[in-house]
Scaffold this motif. Structure first.
Motif, mmCIF file in Angstrom:
data_model
loop_
_atom_site.group_PDB
_atom_site.id
_atom_site.type_symbol
_atom_site.label_atom_id
_atom_site.label_comp_id
_atom_site.label_asym_id
_atom_site.label_seq_id
_atom_site.Cartn_x
_atom_site.Cartn_y
_atom_site.Cartn_z
ATOM 1 N N UNK A 145 0.839 -1.212 0.000
ATOM 2 C CA UNK A 145 0.000 0.000 0.000
ATOM 3 C C UNK A 145 0.870 1.257 0.000
ATOM 4 N N UNK A 146 1.953 1.223 0.795
ATOM 5 C CA UNK A 146 2.845 2.379 0.826
ATOM 6 C C UNK A 146 3.472 2.597 -0.545
ATOM 7 N N UNK A 147 3.935 1.501 -1.159
ATOM 8 C CA UNK A 147 4.559 1.620 -2.484
ATOM 9 C C UNK A 147 3.559 2.151 -3.506
ATOM 10 N N UNK A 148 2.306 1.660 -3.435
ATOM 11 C CA UNK A 148 1.285 2.090 -4.403
ATOM 12 C C UNK A 148 0.924 3.560 -4.187
ATOM 13 N N UNK A 149 0.798 3.951 -2.920
ATOM 14 C CA UNK A 149 0.450 5.351 -2.622
ATOM 15 C C UNK A 149 1.569 6.273 -3.058
ATOM 16 N N UNK A 150 2.809 5.855 -2.758
ATOM 17 C CA UNK A 150 3.948 6.678 -3.176
ATOM 18 C C UNK A 150 3.973 6.834 -4.692
ATOM 19 N N UNK A 151 3.733 5.716 -5.383
ATOM 20 C CA UNK A 151 3.741 5.770 -6.851
ATOM 21 C C UNK A 151 2.619 6.685 -7.377
ATOM 22 N N UNK A 152 1.456 6.622 -6.701
ATOM 23 C CA UNK A 152 0.324 7.464 -7.129
ATOM 24 C C UNK A 152 0.651 8.941 -6.964
ATOM 25 N N UNK A 153 1.228 9.265 -5.781
ATOM 26 C CA UNK A 153 1.569 10.663 -5.553
ATOM 27 C C UNK A 153 2.682 11.148 -6.498
ATOM 28 N N UNK A 154 3.574 10.268 -6.822
ATOM 29 C CA UNK A 154 4.618 10.661 -7.792
ATOM 30 C C UNK A 154 3.996 10.942 -9.151
ATOM 31 N N UNK A 155 3.064 10.097 -9.563
ATOM 32 C CA UNK A 155 2.406 10.297 -10.859
ATOM 33 C C UNK A 155 1.585 11.588 -10.849
ATOM 34 N N UNK A 156 0.883 11.822 -9.682
ATOM 35 C CA UNK A 156 0.105 13.069 -9.597
ATOM 36 C C UNK A 156 1.036 14.275 -9.671
ATOM 37 N N UNK A 157 2.167 14.159 -9.004
ATOM 38 C CA UNK A 157 3.128 15.276 -9.053
ATOM 39 C C UNK A 157 3.648 15.502 -10.450
ATOM 40 N N UNK A 158 3.899 14.407 -11.163
ATOM 41 C CA UNK A 158 4.375 14.557 -12.545
ATOM 42 C C UNK A 158 3.301 15.209 -13.425
ATOM 43 N N UNK A 159 2.023 14.802 -13.196
ATOM 44 C CA UNK A 159 0.936 15.379 -13.999
ATOM 45 C C UNK A 159 0.754 16.859 -13.671
ATOM 46 N N UNK A 160 0.901 17.208 -12.378
ATOM 47 C CA UNK A 160 0.715 18.608 -11.974
ATOM 48 C C UNK A 160 1.851 19.481 -12.518
ATOM 49 N N UNK A 161 2.975 18.876 -12.808
ATOM 50 C CA UNK A 161 4.066 19.675 -13.376
ATOM 51 C C UNK A 161 3.807 20.027 -14.844
#
Length: 198
Positions: free
Chosen positions: A82-98
């Protein structure tokens, strides 16, 4: 004329001989005997019944029934995932927000993340595995001890005794010699004789 002046008489010896002959005496036992000792046979039978072991843990585990060790391990793995999946999700969201400069809004990013994930459907058969069956076959151990019979014969015994012979002499009359003088007295000198005459 010769006059006999001595009379000699003898008494012979008299004896008896008692003779006992040698002999051989035999003592014989006419009743032989025996001692019999018996040992009965023995049959020892040791059996062990068939043992069947059923291990249903894996089947219960597939239904969600777990022991404490597996439960803690599964939850630890699920937490890490779950931690790995959440981290990956937030990284993807951060990439999209950039990439907002490309016309992508924050609402579009979250709508795509929330609505874009469709549930995955799959078919499963529970329990997913059967029971584990193991068994120990029936055993029989047979030991036979044969019987024994022992005979101790006391055979006939012939005892031989040799009795030697013997000779015994019994003297009934002792031998003797009797000498009797039949003449008269002698005087020396002859003149000493009272009846002397010249």
């Amino acid at each position: 004329m010769i006059t006999q002046l001595l009379r000699i008489s003898t008494t012979p010896i008299k004896y008896e001989l008692e003779i006992e002959r040698a002999r051989l005496e035999i003592e014989q036992d006419f009743m032989p005997s025996s001692n019999m000792e018996t040992k009965l046979p023995k049959l020892n039978v040791k059996t062990r019944n068939t043992q069947v072991m059923l291990n249903t843990y894996e089947a219960r585990k597939s239904l969600g029934y777990q022991n404490s060790t597996d439960w803690y391990r599964m939850n630890a793995e699920a937490g890490m995932e779950s931690i790995s999946k959440t981290t990956r999700t937030y990284v993807e969201i951060g990439n999209d927000m950039s990439r907002i400069d490309e016309g992508i809004t924050i609402a579009d990013i979250f709508a795509r993340k929330v609505l874009g994930e469709e549930p995955i459907l799959f078919q499963a058969f529970l329990p997913s595995t059967g029971a584990e069956i193991s068994w120990i076959p029936f055993e029989i151990d047979t030991r036979f001890q044969k019987g024994e019979v022992s005979l101790d014969w006391e055979t006939m015994r012939n005892i031989m005794n040799y009795v030697p012979g013997s000779v015994r002499m019994v003297i009934l009359q002792q031998p003797s010699i009797q000498i009797e003088y039949l003449g008269g007295r002698f005087y020396f000198p002859p003149s000493a004789d009272p009846d002397y005459s010249e």
